[in-house]
Design an enzyme around this catalytic site. Structure first.
Site, short mmCIF file in Angstrom:
data_model
loop_
_atom_site.label_atom_id
_atom_site.label_comp_id
_atom_site.label_asym_id
_atom_site.label_seq_id
_atom_site.Cartn_x
_atom_site.Cartn_y
_atom_site.Cartn_z
N ASP A 18 0.86 -1.17 0.00
CA ASP A 18 0.00 0.00 0.00
C ASP A 18 0.90 1.23 0.00
OD1 ASP A 18 -2.53 1.43 0.33
OD2 ASP A 18 -1.79 1.87 2.34
N ASP A 20 -0.16 5.15 0.75
CA ASP A 20 -0.40 6.12 1.81
C ASP A 20 -0.24 5.47 3.18
OD1 ASP A 20 -1.07 8.42 0.23
OD2 ASP A 20 -2.97 7.45 -0.25
#
Length: 330
Positions: A18, A20
């Site tokens: 991922d 962020d």
């Protein structure tokens, strides 16, 4: 939570990261992230940057990563916009007219799948929505009415929040919830925790042993569980102790570490005997509903012991342990 005798790079051939809260936070790279990714790759392991954010195109994402010192090509990036566009093409075929509501990343992904993008009021086989900061309310209203009246609805993701330069802000999930409440319709979703995004990533990479790495329990960790892969939770994003001790079974990570350095090291096992969980030099239990942790040792081992004891208590009693009287080591 399980242990690993050797570094995770000895076990997995692909790290699905991922973005962020894992690789960067807002405009800044997470300290140590670039170095950890470089070291992972040096061990002949692949990386894919997997994001629910549908507003940016893969080339913009890869350019941003490179600016932060993280080597990335366009092919390394997989977005929920790409996943939802692929899903729509599977359902309706190339050339299908789709009423789209979102940002440039969504429109580019639809075009790449040879779908025809039309306005929300035009003839279409489906509506697709994604995060877009410039979306106007009149278009949202018209799309909601068409969805209520029966037009199939696809959504890139359902993240309730999104990190911004001015703080945590409402994400696309808030819009999805609003339209659902109005229309009574639930969309077909491509992003985490639903399977399409991660399934597309693993197909693209040809992985036999993928690891999902994220900072969010409800999307990253639950998403990995839904496609049957192990997960690593890093503590550089939105998940803190209060969220972790309350995690449902499907949101509990296989591994836990402070940051992406956890990809490169062994993970000591947690031993639970009775109501007590131990890891490294730490021992944790829940007394009168409150988490207690004693001992000394590595910071990550504190979190592992605390999590295991809290989950055991939650499973046995149905109550979440209070964490107001404990503080993780710095």
């Amino acid at each position: 939570m399980v242990g690993s005798e050797g570094p995770l790079s000895d076990v997995y051939d692909l790290a699905m990261l991922d973005l962020d809260g894992v690789v960067y936070v807002g405009p800044d790279v997470v300290p140590g992230a670039a170095e950890a990714i470089t070291a992972w790759r040096s061990r002949s392991r692949a990386v894919a940057f997997v994001t629910n954010n549908a507003s940016r195109t893969p080339d913009r994402v890869s350019d941003h990563l490179c600016e932060l010192g993280v080597a990335a090509s366009v092919d390394d990036v997989v977005t929920s916009a790409q996943a939802v566009a692929s899903l729509i093409r599977q359902r309706h075929g190339a050339g299908a007219a789709v009423a789209a509501l979102g940002g440039e990343g969504l429109y580019a992904a639809l075009a790449a799948e040879e779908l025809t993008v039309v306005g929300v009021g035009e003839e279409a086989v489906a509506v697709v929505t994604g995060y877009g900061p410039q979306v106007v309310w009149s278009d949202i209203m018209q799309a909601a009415v068409r969805i209520r009246d029966g037009l199939p609805w696809f959504a890139s993701n359902t993240d309730m929040t999104i990190p911004t330069a001015f703080g945590t802000a409402p994400g696309h999930g808030v819009l999805v919830e609003t339209i659902t409440r109005f229309s009574g319709v639930t969309p077909e979703v491509a992003g985490k925790p639903e399977p399409p995004l991660l399934e597309q990533t693993m197909r693209r990479r040809g992985s036999d042993a993928a690891l999902m790495v994220g900072d969010r329990l409800d999307t990253d960790i639950a998403g990995g569980a839904r496609v049957g892969v192990d997960t690593l939770l890093v503590l550089t994003g939105v998940t803190g102790l209060a969220e972790l001790v309350a995690a449902a079974a499907e949101e509990r990570p296989t591994y836990l570490s402070a940051d992406l350095g956890g990809l490169l090291v062994a993970h000591p096992p947690v031993v639970t005997e009775g109501a007590r969980s131990t890891c490294g030099g730490w021992s944790a239990t829940v007394v009168d509903g409150a988490l207690r942790v004693e001992g000394h040792g590595e910071r990550d081992d504190w979190w592992r012991a605390a999590s295991a004891a809290s989950w055991d208590h939650l499973d046995r009693t149905g109550h979440t342990a209070s964490v107001t009287e404990v503080e993780p080591p710095r």
